[in-house]
Enzyme design. Structure first.
Site, PDB file in Angstrom:
ATOM      1  N   SER A 412       0.840  -1.191   0.000  1.00 34.87           N
ATOM      2  CA  SER A 412       0.000   0.000   0.000  1.00 34.87           C
ATOM      3  C   SER A 412       0.880   1.248   0.000  1.00 34.87           C
ATOM      4  O   SER A 412       1.750   1.385  -0.857  1.00 34.87           O
ATOM      5  CB  SER A 412      -0.960  -0.050   1.192  1.00 34.87           C
ATOM      6  OG  SER A 412      -1.959   0.938   1.082  1.00 34.87           O
ATOM      7  N   GLU A 505      -9.263  -4.349  -6.749  1.00 30.48           N
ATOM      8  CA  GLU A 505      -8.923  -3.191  -5.922  1.00 30.48           C
ATOM      9  C   GLU A 505      -8.863  -1.908  -6.747  1.00 30.48           C
ATOM     10  O   GLU A 505      -8.581  -1.927  -7.949  1.00 30.48           O
ATOM     11  CB  GLU A 505      -7.610  -3.413  -5.188  1.00 30.48           C
ATOM     12  CG  GLU A 505      -6.362  -3.492  -6.043  1.00 30.48           C
ATOM     13  CD  GLU A 505      -5.106  -3.441  -5.179  1.00 30.48           C
ATOM     14  OE1 GLU A 505      -4.849  -2.366  -4.607  1.00 30.48           O
ATOM     15  OE2 GLU A 505      -4.410  -4.463  -5.075  1.00 30.48           O
ATOM     16  N   HIS A 535      -7.693  -4.761  -2.121  1.00 27.94           N
ATOM     17  CA  HIS A 535      -6.465  -4.051  -1.799  1.00 27.94           C
ATOM     18  C   HIS A 535      -5.728  -4.735  -0.642  1.00 27.94           C
ATOM     19  O   HIS A 535      -6.321  -5.071   0.381  1.00 27.94           O
ATOM     20  CB  HIS A 535      -6.809  -2.605  -1.415  1.00 27.94           C
ATOM     21  CG  HIS A 535      -5.632  -1.776  -1.020  1.00 27.94           C
ATOM     22  ND1 HIS A 535      -4.696  -1.342  -1.926  1.00 27.94           N
ATOM     23  CD2 HIS A 535      -5.231  -1.304   0.196  1.00 27.94           C
ATOM     24  CE1 HIS A 535      -3.780  -0.625  -1.299  1.00 27.94           C
ATOM     25  NE2 HIS A 535      -4.078  -0.593  -0.012  1.00 27.94           N
TER      26      HIS A 535
END
Length: 566
Positions: A412, A505, A535
């Site tokens: 991320s 995602e 995600h």
């Protein structure tokens, strides 16, 4: 035919990618290359051919009705390994001289389609041999990808025109060879569309997310055309007065489809690296039906607590550049270091979970892991966190860790920081790490990726969330500049990259676009796309019983990891 005339046809055939004029205009033609039975030299001749079932091509050794078999026939009798050029593909094939009932049946089929074969046989005073050419392998022409596609399309256009003329001349009653011609065409188009939908379109979708709508339309048209081809097959199997009308409709639909495809895909495909220069490997990792639900459940309630008891928490080096963090070493760790940059939208940390993730990474990468506790926004906006990652990396090298034994890994926002760190280190002239892993990274901080607007509410992220954390992190810094926005940097010279994303995602296109840009810059890129995953799905490895797809992620990471002893 005289040699000079043959050579003229050969040159015209190759220059026109299978199209010639003069007496052979509109004919089915191929170039056959054989090995001389006595000289061992390679000889090429142009020959008319007939399509046959199973992908075979039939050639007849007529020699224009001459009393002796042609030289190419004697050559392939001595060595049946031949090369066939179709104008688009170069095919290595095996030649077989047909005998008995099979030869007689296929020769009769050829005569039914064109009585000239019977005239040649009568003129020659011999039984004309029928030879079947069975493809064994093939290769594409050395052309830009878009030109290859157009050449394939043009070959289909020529065959469609031929079949249309043959059907019009035949009337409702089809001969056996014409049936084979029609069925071969239907099979070829169906195969081409299957390869496109299953191979070319995903390949382009991964590299050009902006093509999603175009590729969706083309895929839908494939479904319509498949229905038309099935209808045509059924009509061919039974005499039908409606056949010519159906062929005309098919030609119209296919021409519209090919023209649309060429208009939208050929320019982009021509800009792709040649096959031997494409440094990317894209893998779509399938998921079982229950994997998504298991991943979402695991991410909602991950296992909290310390890493397993066999984890070694002893610091491996005395200094980490003044940046706090934690050393975690799995049971099978070797030399080198994996520098783990946690996610959390540039603003959060999960101290109870991140050491366990570090432990999993240590086992997968085969190295001790240092988990950074980089500074967080909004109190510490860009470039504070990036400076921390760079400082830790430099401290590793200062203490004797070889750069090529360091792996940077992050998920991320941590993946964003990993890619930003590579660009910052490169710009400063520092030695780059041996490899880097970025899982579900945000790579374009202008937030221009289409998948940000394709959210169906099923992902853990959404555009409003990404907008908020990006603005908070940048705090006025430009979103269209590197290193903070990695996609906008000069990616040449970066180390091998493993990029991972879930296909469900909102940051999918950020990962795909960065992978495409890095590959185009000559970087060795492995892009793993996990079907239906949200995600940062890999965090489900922290569950007490990790889902199967999470363990697949760890196995693929371990297999990819450079320098890993196994």
């Amino acid at each position: 035919m005289p040699y000079d005339f043959n050579q003229q046809i050969i040159e015209e055939f190759r220059a026109g990618r299978g199209r010639v004029g003069g007496p052979f205009e509109g004919a089915r033609l191929l170039l056959l290359t054989t090995t001389g039975a006595r000289s061992g030299a390679r000889h090429t001749v142009p020959l008319g051919y007939l399509p046959d079932e199973g992908g075979r091509m039939l050639v007849i050794a007529s020699a224009g009705g001459a009393p002796h078999h042609p030289a190419w026939y004697h050559n392939l009798r001595a060595d049946p390994r031949v090369t066939v050029e179709t104008g688009v593909f170069t095919i290595e094939a095996e030649a077989a001289v047909l005998e008995g009932e099979e030869r007689d049946r296929l020769f009769a089929r050829a005569v039914e389609a064109d009585s000239g074969w019977a005239d040649y046989q009568a003129k020659s005073g011999r039984v004309l041999p029928v030879v079947a050419l069975t493809p064994r392998s093939g290769s594409f022409p050395d052309l830009p990808e878009g030109e290859v596609l157009k050449a394939i399309h043009d070959a289909f256009r020529r065959e469609l025109a031929l079949v249309r003329a043959e059907v019009a001349a035949s009337g409702p009653r089809l001969g056996a060879q014409l049936r084979v011609n029609c069925l071969t065409l239907c099979g070829g188009l169906h195969h081409h569309h299957t390869v496109e939908s299953g191979g070319l379109f995903p390949h382009l979708r991964d590299r050009h997310p902006e093509l999603d709508a175009v590729l969706d339309r083309l895929h839908a048209e494939h479904t319509v055309l498949a229905g038309l081809l099935d209808d045509l097959r059924q009509l061919v199997s039974a005499d039908s007065a409606d056949l010519l009308t159906r062929v005309d409709r098919l030609i119209t639909e296919i021409e519209n489809h090919l023209a649309y495809e060429e208009r939208h895909l050929v320019p982009l495909m021509n800009a792709l690296p040649p096959r031997h220069e494409d440094h990317s490997t894209v893998t779509r990792v399938p998921a079982d039906p229950g994997d998504r639900a298991a991943v979402m459940a695991a991410m909602r309630s991950p296992a909290a607590g310390a890493p397993p008891l066999d984890a070694d928490m002893t610091p491996r080096l005395p200094h980490t550049g003044g940046v706090p963090g934690q050393w975690v070493t799995g049971s099978a760790a070797e030399d080198g270091v994996t520098l783990y940059v946690h996610g959390g939208g540039f603003e959060h940390t999960q101290p109870a979970l991140e050491p366990l993730m570090a432990y999993r990474l240590s086992q997968a990468t085969g190295r001790p892991v240092f988990k950074t506790d980089q500074r967080l926004a909004p109190a510490h906006p860009y470039p504070a966190a990036l400076d921390d990652v760079v400082a830790v990396y430099r401290s590793l090298l200062e203490q004797g860790v070889p750069a090529d034994r360091v792996i940077l890994s992050g998920e991320s926002s941590g993946g964003t920081l990993v890619l930003s760190a590579l660009l910052a280190l490169k710009a400063a002239g520092d030695p780059l790490p041996g490899a880097a892993v970025a899982i579900s990274p945000l790579t374009d901080l202008t937030l221009s990726s289409p998948s940000l607007d394709a959210d169906d509410g099923q992902d853990v992220l959404s555009r409003p969330v990404v907008e908020r954390i990006t603005a908070q992190y940048l705090a006025g810094a430009r979103a269209d500049q590197a290193p903070q926005s990695p996609l906008h940097g000069d990616l040449r010279g970066l180390p091998p990259l493993l990029l991972v994303a879930g296909t469900a995602e909102v940051l999918l296109d950020d990962t795909r676009r960065f992978a495409a840009a890095a590959a185009a810059a000559g970087v060795e890129v492995t892009l793993d796309l996990y079907e239906g995953m949200p995600h940062a799905f890999h965090l489900s490895v922290l569950a007490q019983e990790p889902p199967a797809v999470a363990m697949t992620f760890l196995r693929r990471l371990s297999d990819w990891c450079p320098g890993r002893s196994r």
